[in-house]
Design a protein around this motif. Structure first.
Motif, mmCIF file in Angstrom:
data_model
loop_
_atom_site.group_PDB
_atom_site.id
_atom_site.type_symbol
_atom_site.label_atom_id
_atom_site.label_comp_id
_atom_site.label_asym_id
_atom_site.label_seq_id
_atom_site.Cartn_x
_atom_site.Cartn_y
_atom_site.Cartn_z
ATOM 1 N N THR A 144 0.830 -1.205 0.000
ATOM 2 C CA THR A 144 0.000 0.000 0.000
ATOM 3 C C THR A 144 0.861 1.250 0.000
ATOM 4 N N LEU A 145 1.863 1.295 0.867
ATOM 5 C CA LEU A 145 2.744 2.454 0.943
ATOM 6 C C LEU A 145 3.614 2.573 -0.302
ATOM 7 N N ALA A 146 4.077 1.456 -0.846
ATOM 8 C CA ALA A 146 4.901 1.485 -2.063
ATOM 9 C C ALA A 146 4.106 2.015 -3.252
ATOM 10 N N ASP A 147 2.794 1.799 -3.249
ATOM 11 C CA ASP A 147 1.932 2.316 -4.307
ATOM 12 C C ASP A 147 1.604 3.796 -4.113
ATOM 13 N N GLY A 148 2.127 4.393 -3.038
ATOM 14 C CA GLY A 148 1.920 5.816 -2.783
ATOM 15 C C GLY A 148 0.620 6.134 -2.073
ATOM 16 N N GLU A 149 -0.068 5.114 -1.583
ATOM 17 C CA GLU A 149 -1.331 5.324 -0.885
ATOM 18 C C GLU A 149 -1.091 5.503 0.611
ATOM 19 N N ASP A 150 -2.005 6.211 1.263
ATOM 20 C CA ASP A 150 -1.944 6.358 2.709
ATOM 21 C C ASP A 150 -2.469 5.087 3.366
ATOM 22 N N LEU A 151 -2.028 4.847 4.592
ATOM 23 C CA LEU A 151 -2.444 3.685 5.356
ATOM 24 C C LEU A 151 -3.021 4.173 6.675
ATOM 25 N N LEU A 152 -4.325 4.005 6.861
ATOM 26 C CA LEU A 152 -5.012 4.477 8.060
ATOM 27 C C LEU A 152 -5.450 3.290 8.897
ATOM 28 N N ILE A 153 -4.994 3.250 10.137
ATOM 29 C CA ILE A 153 -5.412 2.211 11.076
ATOM 30 C C ILE A 153 -6.150 2.924 12.202
ATOM 31 N N SER A 154 -7.466 2.785 12.205
ATOM 32 C CA SER A 154 -8.306 3.498 13.169
ATOM 33 C C SER A 154 -7.871 3.184 14.594
ATOM 34 N N GLY A 155 -7.781 4.213 15.410
ATOM 35 C CA GLY A 155 -7.382 4.061 16.800
ATOM 36 C C GLY A 155 -5.882 3.947 16.992
ATOM 37 N N PHE A 156 -5.127 3.910 15.891
ATOM 38 C CA PHE A 156 -3.670 3.798 15.986
ATOM 39 C C PHE A 156 -2.986 4.986 15.324
ATOM 40 N N GLY A 157 -3.244 5.182 14.026
ATOM 41 C CA GLY A 157 -2.635 6.319 13.357
ATOM 42 C C GLY A 157 -2.666 6.181 11.857
ATOM 43 N N LYS A 158 -1.974 7.121 11.190
ATOM 44 C CA LYS A 158 -1.974 7.182 9.740
ATOM 45 C C LYS A 158 -0.538 7.279 9.231
ATOM 46 N N PHE A 159 -0.202 6.387 8.298
ATOM 47 C CA PHE A 159 1.077 6.420 7.614
ATOM 48 C C PHE A 159 0.849 7.086 6.262
ATOM 49 N N CYS A 160 1.678 8.058 5.915
ATOM 50 C CA CYS A 160 1.552 8.774 4.649
ATOM 51 C C CYS A 160 2.893 8.762 3.920
ATOM 52 N N VAL A 161 2.827 8.688 2.585
ATOM 53 C CA VAL A 161 4.023 8.793 1.758
ATOM 54 C C VAL A 161 4.126 10.249 1.309
ATOM 55 N N LYS A 162 5.242 10.872 1.619
ATOM 56 C CA LYS A 162 5.474 12.274 1.258
ATOM 57 C C LYS A 162 6.638 12.358 0.271
ATOM 58 N N GLU A 163 6.543 13.337 -0.628
ATOM 59 C CA GLU A 163 7.610 13.590 -1.592
ATOM 60 C C GLU A 163 8.586 14.610 -1.001
ATOM 61 N N LYS A 164 9.862 14.282 -1.037
ATOM 62 C CA LYS A 164 10.905 15.231 -0.644
ATOM 63 C C LYS A 164 11.562 15.739 -1.915
ATOM 64 N N LYS A 165 11.673 17.037 -2.044
ATOM 65 C CA LYS A 165 12.303 17.625 -3.226
ATOM 66 C C LYS A 165 13.824 17.531 -3.105
ATOM 67 N N GLN A 166 14.487 17.742 -4.241
ATOM 68 C CA GLN A 166 15.941 17.804 -4.234
ATOM 69 C C GLN A 166 16.356 19.007 -3.389
ATOM 70 N N ARG A 167 17.399 18.815 -2.575
ATOM 71 C CA ARG A 167 17.825 19.926 -1.726
ATOM 72 C C ARG A 167 19.320 19.840 -1.458
ATOM 73 N N ARG A 168 19.842 20.960 -0.989
ATOM 74 C CA ARG A 168 21.260 21.004 -0.635
ATOM 75 C C ARG A 168 21.431 20.470 0.772
ATOM 76 N N GLY A 169 22.509 19.748 0.975
ATOM 77 C CA GLY A 169 22.815 19.200 2.287
ATOM 78 C C GLY A 169 24.305 19.246 2.530
ATOM 79 N N ARG A 170 24.708 18.632 3.606
ATOM 80 C CA ARG A 170 26.122 18.624 3.970
ATOM 81 C C ARG A 170 26.489 17.227 4.461
#
Length: 95
Positions: free
Chosen positions: A37-63
Motif C-alpha cells: 500500500t505504501l509502495a503504491d503511494g497510498e496512505d495507510l489508516l489504522i483506526s485508533g492507531f494512526g496514519k502512515f503517509c508517503v510524502k515527496e521530498k524535493k531535491q535539496r542542498r545538504g552537507r
C-alpha cells in the motif's frame, strides 16, 4: 525494550491460540499488505492507531556530516506517521 516482529507473533499466538506457522503467515501477510500500500503511494489508516503517509521530498542542498562537504540530496519519498488521538491519550495517560 523494543517490540519485535517475533514478539508480536508470540503475543498473537498466545492470545488467539493459533499455531506458530499460522501466526507467522498472518503477520507476514499483514506487513506485506502494508508495504505494498505504501509502495503504491497510498496512505495507510489504522483506526485508533494512526496514519502512515508517503510524502515527496524535493531535491535539496545538504552537507556530508563526516567531511563537511556540500552535496545535493536527490528527490525521494519518505513515510511519515501521525498517531491517532486515542493512541496519543494512551501514551500520555498510560490508560
Amino acid at each position: 525494550m523494543t517490540l519485535t516482529k517475533a514478539s508480536i507473533i508470540e503475543e498473537i499466538q498466545n492470545q488467539l491460540r493459533f499455531s506458530k506457522k499460522e501466526t507467522t503467515e498472518l503477520v507476514e501477510t499483514l506487513l506485506e499488505i502494508m508495504k505494498r500500500t505504501l509502495a503504491d503511494g497510498e496512505d495507510l489508516l489504522i483506526s485508533g492507531f494512526g496514519k502512515f503517509c508517503v510524502k515527496e521530498k524535493k531535491q535539496r542542498r545538504g552537507r556530508n556530516p563526516a567531511t563537511g562537504d556540500d552535496m545535493l540530496l536527490s528527490p525521494r519519498q519518505v513515510v511519515t506517521f501521525k498517531c491517532s488521538g486515542k493512541l496519543r491519550e494512551k501514551i500520555n495517560n498510560g490508560t
